[in-house]
Design a protein around this motif. Sequence first.
Motif, PDB file in Angstrom:
ATOM      1  N   PHE A 265       0.835  -1.205   0.000  1.00 21.14           N
ATOM      2  CA  PHE A 265       0.000   0.000   0.000  1.00 21.14           C
ATOM      3  C   PHE A 265       0.872   1.258   0.000  1.00 21.14           C
ATOM      4  CE2 PHE A 265      -1.838   3.472   2.474  1.00 21.14           C
ATOM      5  CZ  PHE A 265      -2.997   3.720   1.760  1.00 21.14           C
ATOM      6  N   ILE A 266       1.892   1.286   0.867  1.00 20.13           N
ATOM      7  CA  ILE A 266       2.783   2.453   0.922  1.00 20.13           C
ATOM      8  C   ILE A 266       3.524   2.606  -0.399  1.00 20.13           C
ATOM      9  CG2 ILE A 266       4.804   3.441   2.065  1.00 20.13           C
ATOM     10  CD1 ILE A 266       3.873   1.985   4.632  1.00 20.13           C
ATOM     11  N   ARG A 267       4.015   1.481  -0.935  1.00 20.91           N
ATOM     12  CA  ARG A 267       4.697   1.505  -2.222  1.00 20.91           C
ATOM     13  C   ARG A 267       3.792   2.061  -3.309  1.00 20.91           C
ATOM     14  NH1 ARG A 267       2.978  -1.122  -7.100  1.00 20.91           N
ATOM     15  NH2 ARG A 267       4.786  -1.368  -8.437  1.00 20.91           N
ATOM     16  N   THR A 268       2.525   1.600  -3.328  1.00 22.66           N
ATOM     17  CA  THR A 268       1.592   2.039  -4.356  1.00 22.66           C
ATOM     18  C   THR A 268       1.181   3.485  -4.142  1.00 22.66           C
ATOM     19  OG1 THR A 268       0.774  -0.235  -4.489  1.00 22.66           O
ATOM     20  CG2 THR A 268      -0.553   1.458  -5.554  1.00 22.66           C
ATOM     21  N   ALA A 269       1.101   3.914  -2.894  1.00 23.19           N
ATOM     22  CA  ALA A 269       0.763   5.304  -2.609  1.00 23.19           C
ATOM     23  C   ALA A 269       1.817   6.245  -3.207  1.00 23.19           C
ATOM     24  CB  ALA A 269       0.656   5.528  -1.105  1.00 23.19           C
ATOM     25  N   CYS A 270       3.087   5.835  -3.138  1.00 21.79           N
ATOM     26  CA  CYS A 270       4.146   6.642  -3.767  1.00 21.79           C
ATOM     27  C   CYS A 270       3.980   6.676  -5.278  1.00 21.79           C
ATOM     28  CB  CYS A 270       5.511   6.081  -3.405  1.00 21.79           C
ATOM     29  SG  CYS A 270       5.956   6.230  -1.663  1.00 21.79           S
ATOM     30  N   LEU A 271       3.647   5.531  -5.863  1.00 21.16           N
ATOM     31  CA  LEU A 271       3.412   5.463  -7.304  1.00 21.16           C
ATOM     32  C   LEU A 271       2.255   6.365  -7.708  1.00 21.16           C
ATOM     33  CD1 LEU A 271       4.172   3.965  -9.988  1.00 21.16           C
ATOM     34  CD2 LEU A 271       2.400   2.296  -9.384  1.00 21.16           C
ATOM     35  N   VAL A 272       1.182   6.298  -6.940  1.00 18.39           N
ATOM     36  CA  VAL A 272       0.007   7.132  -7.201  1.00 18.39           C
ATOM     37  C   VAL A 272       0.367   8.605  -7.084  1.00 18.39           C
ATOM     38  CG1 VAL A 272      -2.248   7.809  -6.304  1.00 18.39           C
ATOM     39  CG2 VAL A 272      -1.679   5.398  -6.526  1.00 18.39           C
ATOM     40  N   PHE A 273       1.152   8.933  -6.058  1.00 12.55           N
ATOM     41  CA  PHE A 273       1.571  10.327  -5.876  1.00 12.55           C
ATOM     42  C   PHE A 273       2.304  10.830  -7.109  1.00 12.55           C
ATOM     43  CE2 PHE A 273       5.063  13.217  -4.909  1.00 12.55           C
ATOM     44  CZ  PHE A 273       4.363  14.297  -4.372  1.00 12.55           C
ATOM     45  N   ALA A 274       3.232  10.022  -7.622  1.00 12.92           N
ATOM     46  CA  ALA A 274       4.031  10.454  -8.768  1.00 12.92           C
ATOM     47  C   ALA A 274       3.157  10.729  -9.986  1.00 12.92           C
ATOM     48  CB  ALA A 274       5.095   9.404  -9.095  1.00 12.92           C
ATOM     49  N   PHE A 275       2.248   9.801 -10.301  1.00 17.45           N
ATOM     50  CA  PHE A 275       1.418   9.972 -11.496  1.00 17.45           C
ATOM     51  C   PHE A 275       0.359  11.063 -11.299  1.00 17.45           C
ATOM     52  CE2 PHE A 275       3.346   6.058 -12.871  1.00 17.45           C
ATOM     53  CZ  PHE A 275       3.349   6.170 -14.254  1.00 17.45           C
ATOM     54  N   THR A 276      -0.175  11.168 -10.088  1.00 21.78           N
ATOM     55  CA  THR A 276      -1.156  12.222  -9.829  1.00 21.78           C
ATOM     56  C   THR A 276      -0.495  13.590  -9.861  1.00 21.78           C
ATOM     57  OG1 THR A 276      -2.405  10.693  -8.431  1.00 21.78           O
ATOM     58  CG2 THR A 276      -2.918  13.033  -8.216  1.00 21.78           C
ATOM     59  N   TYR A 277       0.686  13.682  -9.280  1.00 17.92           N
ATOM     60  CA  TYR A 277       1.435  14.938  -9.309  1.00 17.92           C
ATOM     61  C   TYR A 277       1.776  15.317 -10.745  1.00 17.92           C
ATOM     62  CZ  TYR A 277       4.713  18.489  -7.607  1.00 17.92           C
ATOM     63  OH  TYR A 277       5.344  19.671  -7.331  1.00 17.92           O
ATOM     64  N   PHE A 278       2.132  14.315 -11.539  1.00 20.74           N
ATOM     65  CA  PHE A 278       2.423  14.544 -12.954  1.00 20.74           C
ATOM     66  C   PHE A 278       1.202  15.142 -13.647  1.00 20.74           C
ATOM     67  CE2 PHE A 278       2.408  13.313 -17.388  1.00 20.74           C
ATOM     68  CZ  PHE A 278       3.704  13.541 -17.816  1.00 20.74           C
ATOM     69  N   THR A 279       0.028  14.559 -13.410  1.00 18.32           N
ATOM     70  CA  THR A 279      -1.207  15.059 -14.032  1.00 18.32           C
ATOM     71  C   THR A 279      -1.539  16.462 -13.541  1.00 18.32           C
ATOM     72  OG1 THR A 279      -2.063  12.803 -14.240  1.00 18.32           O
ATOM     73  CG2 THR A 279      -3.660  14.602 -14.412  1.00 18.32           C
ATOM     74  N   SER A 280      -1.394  16.679 -12.234  1.00 19.11           N
ATOM     75  CA  SER A 280      -1.700  17.987 -11.663  1.00 19.11           C
ATOM     76  C   SER A 280      -0.791  19.075 -12.230  1.00 19.11           C
ATOM     77  CB  SER A 280      -1.565  17.932 -10.139  1.00 19.11           C
ATOM     78  OG  SER A 280      -1.792  19.198  -9.562  1.00 19.11           O
ATOM     79  N   ARG A 281       0.513  18.796 -12.286  1.00 19.54           N
ATOM     80  CA  ARG A 281       1.447  19.784 -12.836  1.00 19.54           C
ATOM     81  C   ARG A 281       1.213  19.997 -14.332  1.00 19.54           C
ATOM     82  NH1 ARG A 281       2.236  23.131  -9.662  1.00 19.54           N
ATOM     83  NH2 ARG A 281       0.331  22.154  -8.861  1.00 19.54           N
TER      84      ARG A 281
END
Length: 463
Positions: A265-281
Motif C-alpha cells: 500500500f505504501i509503495r503504491t501510494a508513492c506510485l500514485v503520488f508520482a502519477f497524480t502529481y504529474f497530471t496535476s502539474r
Amino acid sequence: MSPKSLLARNDFFHSNSFLAPNDLALATMNREILRLAIPNILSNLSVPLLGLVDTALMGHQEDASLYLGAVGIATAIFNVLYWSFAFLRMGTTGLTAQAFGQQKETEALFVLGRGILVALVGGVLLIALQVPIEWAGMQVMEGSEEAKEIGRGYFYVRIFAAPATLALYVFYGWFLGMQNAVIPMILSIAINIVNIGGNFLFVYGLDMKAEGIALSTVIAQYVGVALALVFFMRKYGHLLRQRKAGNLLEAKELRRFVLVNRDIFIRTACLVFAFTYFTSRSGSFGDEILAANMLLIQLLHLMSYITDGIAYAAESLVGRYQGEAKAGKMPQLIRRILGMGVGFGLLFSLLYLVAGESILGLLSDEPQVVSDAIEYLPWMILMPIWGTFAFMWDGIYIGATASVTMRNTMIIATFAFFLPTWLLTQESLGNDGLWLSMTMFMIARGVALAIMARKNSLGWKSV
C-alpha cells in the motif's frame, strides 16, 4: 490456433533425448513463463485499448481538449483511490502462489476470503465518502473550472463501481496465484468488450459524453464480478466442500496478510503520488498541454499493460517456487523474465519512433493538442526501455512477497529522484522537466530493485 493449443505443442521437449538435462529444465521454464504470460498479455492488451477508445471518443468531441482534460483529472482521482488498493491484487497473487506451491489449498482459499472482505469494506467506504473525496481531489488537481465541472459528473457516476473494482483486484490476483492466467484473460476481455460497447452506446447513442464513459465502466465492473464468481464455482468450487478446519481471521496468517499489504500500500501510494502529481502539474500549463500529456500517458499505459503480462507471470512463478522451496531455479527464472520484458520494451520504443505521430493523430483531431503531444513524444519513445526493467522487477518482488524492499525503493524513487528533479527543472525546462522527472522515477525504480535483489535471496547475477 489458440494460445493453449500452441503451448501444448511444446511438449515435444519432454520426448527429445538430444536435449541435455539443463536445456530441458530451461525449456520447461520458458514454457511455464509463456503459459502464464501469453494469456496475461492478451488480457492486459484489452485494458489500454479501452483507455484508447475513451480517449478517442473524448478527443473527437467539440472542445476536445476540455473533455480530455476533464476525464484525465477525474481518472487521476480514481487512480489515487484504486491504485491505493492495488495491494489487493499484488499481495493476493504472491500469498496465493506461495500457498499453491506448498499445496495448502485451505490457506489459498482463506487468502481469497480475506481479500474479498477488505475489498467490500473498502468499496463501501469509498461510496460513503464520495463527496469529501471529490472535493479534496478537485482541490489538488490543476485545470480549468470547466474541465473540473465535467470531471465531477464523471466522478459521481463511476464511484459506484468501487466495490466491484476492488473485488476484481482480488479475483485477478487469486487466479494468477493459482497459476491460472486463462480466467483473468477471459474476464478482462469480457469486461472491456462490455465497457467499449457501452461507451459507444452512451456517448454516441445517448449523447452522455463523459458521464456515459463512467456509466459504461460501472456496468462492466459488476458484470466482471458476476463472471468471476461463475468461474470460481466451476473451477474451484470443490475447495469450499473440501476445506479443512481453519480460521479466516487466524492471527498469524492475518498478520502476514496485513503486513505484506501494508508495505505494498505504501509503495503504491508513492506510485500514485508520482502519477497524480504529474497530471496535476500538467494542468498548470493549460488545458492543451494537459490533454497532450494525457495522450502520451495512454501510450505509456499501452506499453505497461502489455509488458505487465510478463511481470504477472513472474509473480505467479516466483511465488510458486518460493512455496516449493526451489530457490535454485530463481536466478534462471529472473534472467528470462528480465530478458523478455526488456525485449518487449525495445519493440515499443521502435513502435513509437516509427508510428508515434500517427497513433497520436488517431487519438485526437484537435491540431494543437496533437502538435503539443508530438513535441514531447521523444520522452515516450525512450520510456519503454527503462520502464519495462522496473515493471519486471516489480513482478519478481511481488511473487517473493519482498514487500519491505518494494516499499523502500519506491520511496527513494519518488522523493529522492522524481520530486527533486521536477523542483530543480520546473522553471528552466517546463513540461520537459516534468517528463524528465518521470524518466528519472522509472530508472531509479528498476536500478534500486536490481541492487537490492541479493539481499532478498534473488541472486539473478549468479547465473
